[in-house]
Scaffold this motif. Sequence first.
Motif, PDB file in Angstrom:
ATOM      1  N   LYS A 210       0.842  -1.173   0.218  1.00  0.00           N
ATOM      2  CA  LYS A 210      -0.085  -0.001  -0.140  1.00  0.00           C
ATOM      3  C   LYS A 210       0.892   1.135   0.174  1.00  0.00           C
ATOM      4  N   ALA A 211       2.109   1.295   0.829  1.00  0.00           N
ATOM      5  CA  ALA A 211       2.734   2.258   0.776  1.00  0.00           C
ATOM      6  C   ALA A 211       3.422   2.576  -0.567  1.00  0.00           C
ATOM      7  N   ILE A 212       3.791   1.339  -1.251  1.00  0.00           N
ATOM      8  CA  ILE A 212       4.702   1.777  -2.398  1.00  0.00           C
ATOM      9  C   ILE A 212       3.579   2.373  -3.648  1.00  0.00           C
ATOM     10  N   LEU A 213       2.473   1.547  -3.566  1.00  0.00           N
ATOM     11  CA  LEU A 213       1.440   2.234  -4.639  1.00  0.00           C
ATOM     12  C   LEU A 213       1.302   3.698  -4.095  1.00  0.00           C
ATOM     13  N   ARG A 214       1.235   4.178  -3.143  1.00  0.00           N
ATOM     14  CA  ARG A 214       0.840   5.631  -2.594  1.00  0.00           C
ATOM     15  C   ARG A 214       1.987   6.231  -2.986  1.00  0.00           C
ATOM     16  N   LYS A 215       3.293   5.764  -3.028  1.00  0.00           N
ATOM     17  CA  LYS A 215       4.619   6.675  -3.470  1.00  0.00           C
ATOM     18  C   LYS A 215       4.789   6.738  -4.891  1.00  0.00           C
ATOM     19  N   VAL A 216       4.502   5.646  -5.612  1.00  0.00           N
ATOM     20  CA  VAL A 216       4.660   5.740  -7.062  1.00  0.00           C
ATOM     21  C   VAL A 216       3.399   6.253  -7.743  1.00  0.00           C
ATOM     22  N   ARG A 217       2.354   6.413  -6.954  1.00  0.00           N
ATOM     23  CA  ARG A 217       0.880   6.775  -7.559  1.00  0.00           C
ATOM     24  C   ARG A 217       0.497   5.711  -8.594  1.00  0.00           C
ATOM     25  N   ALA A 218       0.578   4.522  -8.109  1.00  0.00           N
ATOM     26  CA  ALA A 218       0.047   3.581  -8.950  1.00  0.00           C
ATOM     27  C   ALA A 218      -1.542   3.158  -8.265  1.00  0.00           C
ATOM     28  N   ALA A 219      -2.156   2.554  -9.150  1.00  0.00           N
ATOM     29  CA  ALA A 219      -3.592   2.022  -8.660  1.00  0.00           C
ATOM     30  C   ALA A 219      -3.292   0.597  -8.478  1.00  0.00           C
ATOM     31  N   ASN A 220      -2.600  -0.097  -8.711  1.00  0.00           N
ATOM     32  CA  ASN A 220      -2.270  -1.430  -8.574  1.00  0.00           C
ATOM     33  C   ASN A 220      -1.105  -2.122  -8.426  1.00  0.00           C
ATOM     34  N   ARG A 221      -0.897  -3.220  -8.171  1.00  0.00           N
ATOM     35  CA  ARG A 221       0.475  -3.710  -8.386  1.00  0.00           C
ATOM     36  C   ARG A 221       1.148  -3.926  -9.580  1.00  0.00           C
ATOM     37  N   THR A 222       0.046  -4.063 -10.715  1.00  0.00           N
ATOM     38  CA  THR A 222       0.839  -4.126 -12.141  1.00  0.00           C
ATOM     39  C   THR A 222       1.262  -2.842 -12.355  1.00  0.00           C
ATOM     40  N   GLN A 223       0.442  -1.594 -11.948  1.00  0.00           N
ATOM     41  CA  GLN A 223       1.048  -0.394 -12.524  1.00  0.00           C
ATOM     42  C   GLN A 223       2.432  -0.138 -11.878  1.00  0.00           C
ATOM     43  N   ALA A 224       2.323  -0.489 -10.558  1.00  0.00           N
ATOM     44  CA  ALA A 224       3.690  -0.316  -9.846  1.00  0.00           C
ATOM     45  C   ALA A 224       4.974  -0.946 -10.341  1.00  0.00           C
ATOM     46  N   ALA A 225       4.710  -2.192 -10.885  1.00  0.00           N
ATOM     47  CA  ALA A 225       5.680  -3.062 -11.569  1.00  0.00           C
ATOM     48  C   ALA A 225       6.278  -2.236 -13.009  1.00  0.00           C
ATOM     49  N   MET A 226       5.214  -1.883 -13.751  1.00  0.00           N
ATOM     50  CA  MET A 226       5.332  -1.012 -14.773  1.00  0.00           C
ATOM     51  C   MET A 226       6.077   0.319 -14.666  1.00  0.00           C
ATOM     52  N   TRP A 227       5.818   0.875 -13.437  1.00  0.00           N
ATOM     53  CA  TRP A 227       6.473   2.131 -12.966  1.00  0.00           C
ATOM     54  C   TRP A 227       8.229   1.675 -12.868  1.00  0.00           C
ATOM     55  N   ALA A 228       8.325   0.469 -11.954  1.00  0.00           N
ATOM     56  CA  ALA A 228       9.717   0.159 -11.882  1.00  0.00           C
ATOM     57  C   ALA A 228      10.607  -0.051 -13.397  1.00  0.00           C
ATOM     58  N   ARG A 229       9.868  -0.980 -14.158  1.00  0.00           N
ATOM     59  CA  ARG A 229      10.438  -1.148 -15.385  1.00  0.00           C
ATOM     60  C   ARG A 229      10.612  -0.080 -16.209  1.00  0.00           C
ATOM     61  N   GLN A 230       9.923   1.048 -16.142  1.00  0.00           N
ATOM     62  CA  GLN A 230       9.948   2.194 -16.921  1.00  0.00           C
ATOM     63  C   GLN A 230      11.194   3.059 -16.430  1.00  0.00           C
ATOM     64  N   HIS A 231      11.214   3.186 -15.039  1.00  0.00           N
ATOM     65  CA  HIS A 231      12.192   3.899 -14.708  1.00  0.00           C
ATOM     66  C   HIS A 231      13.344   3.608 -14.124  1.00  0.00           C
ATOM     67  N   MET A 232      13.516   2.350 -13.833  1.00  0.00           N
ATOM     68  CA  MET A 232      14.687   1.781 -13.251  1.00  0.00           C
ATOM     69  C   MET A 232      14.898   0.380 -13.511  1.00  0.00           C
ATOM     70  N   SER A 233      16.066   0.052 -13.416  1.00  0.00           N
ATOM     71  CA  SER A 233      16.815  -1.319 -13.491  1.00  0.00           C
ATOM     72  C   SER A 233      16.950  -1.725 -12.176  1.00  0.00           C
ATOM     73  N   LEU A 234      16.454  -2.681 -11.650  1.00  0.00           N
ATOM     74  CA  LEU A 234      16.636  -3.001 -10.333  1.00  0.00           C
ATOM     75  C   LEU A 234      17.724  -4.049  -9.975  1.00  0.00           C
ATOM     76  N   ALA A 235      19.017  -3.643  -9.598  1.00  0.00           N
ATOM     77  CA  ALA A 235      20.187  -4.389  -9.433  1.00  0.00           C
ATOM     78  C   ALA A 235      20.145  -4.674  -8.159  1.00  0.00           C
ATOM     79  N   ALA A 236      21.061  -5.693  -7.715  1.00  0.00           N
ATOM     80  CA  ALA A 236      21.082  -6.374  -6.414  1.00  0.00           C
ATOM     81  C   ALA A 236      21.725  -5.165  -5.559  1.00  0.00           C
ATOM     82  N   ASN A 237      22.577  -4.112  -5.868  1.00  0.00           N
ATOM     83  CA  ASN A 237      23.048  -3.310  -4.831  1.00  0.00           C
ATOM     84  C   ASN A 237      21.927  -2.105  -4.454  1.00  0.00           C
ATOM     85  N   ASP A 238      20.946  -2.087  -5.172  1.00  0.00           N
ATOM     86  CA  ASP A 238      19.799  -1.081  -4.807  1.00  0.00           C
ATOM     87  C   ASP A 238      20.421   0.255  -4.909  1.00  0.00           C
ATOM     88  N   ARG A 239      21.228   0.619  -5.639  1.00  0.00           N
ATOM     89  CA  ARG A 239      21.726   2.067  -5.737  1.00  0.00           C
ATOM     90  C   ARG A 239      20.883   2.930  -6.830  1.00  0.00           C
TER      91      ARG A 239
END
Length: 244
Positions: A210-239
């Motif tokens: 719920k906190a993630i959806l609020r922060k990235v302004r997504a309506a559901n988990r699919t949109q949150a995943a899309m936000w991540a894929r659009q804006h970032m590449s999630l590497a192991a170091n989380d930088r």
Amino acid sequence: MNHDVIYNEQILPIAQNASSYVTTVLICQNTLIRSGISHLLSGTHFVISDDTLEHPSELPILCLIHADQAADGLSETVEGLKAQWPSARVVLLTERIEPAAMMQAFQAGLDGLCSTALGREPLIKALELVMLGETYIAPAFTLSLADEAFRLQQARPDGAIVVGPAATAVASMLSPREAQILRHLTQGASNKHIARELGLAEATIKVHLKAILRKVRAANRTQAAMWARQHMSLAANDRFIAAE
């Protein structure tokens, strides 16, 4: 739980209690393909309308767009349909689409993205899911988003996570635990799976989600995943570093 079980136990009962039919506006320039889609939908509660609708707000409306390859005018088409019928759900049926065009279409209001390779039953299930208020993206297209994120990461010699400038502030607001959960979301993991992997209670995962959806302004988990894929590449170091 596989997709058939989820459909039979969760989606189908709700769909059966919904309106007996869904007014379907089919936007397709190819007469042969239009006939084929009409045949696929025959016998279902998706009834193609050849009449000009006066926006009957009390009835569900599905706008189904077919395109061999999504063109530049897709976003404008979606925006126009949403302006004409604000409550309508809009789904694109296509063979291929570039990741950038995909994101623009969803930002314009697209609710679903289906591949022309889908069979009849999976297509009907996807459309029913969209009419229940969910966002659907065919797996073939989510993979293309992941490939694009990987390409952006490989383009940087330091291997750091690349974030678009507009998303830098949002990304910095995510806690390390939220970043972990977001990474799992991009892999299509369920709450139960994430809880097991991180050693947390499923209820805790729901709170973080719920906190993630609020922060990235997504309506559901699919949109949150899309936000991540659009804006970032999630590497192991989380930088996170701003994209140049």
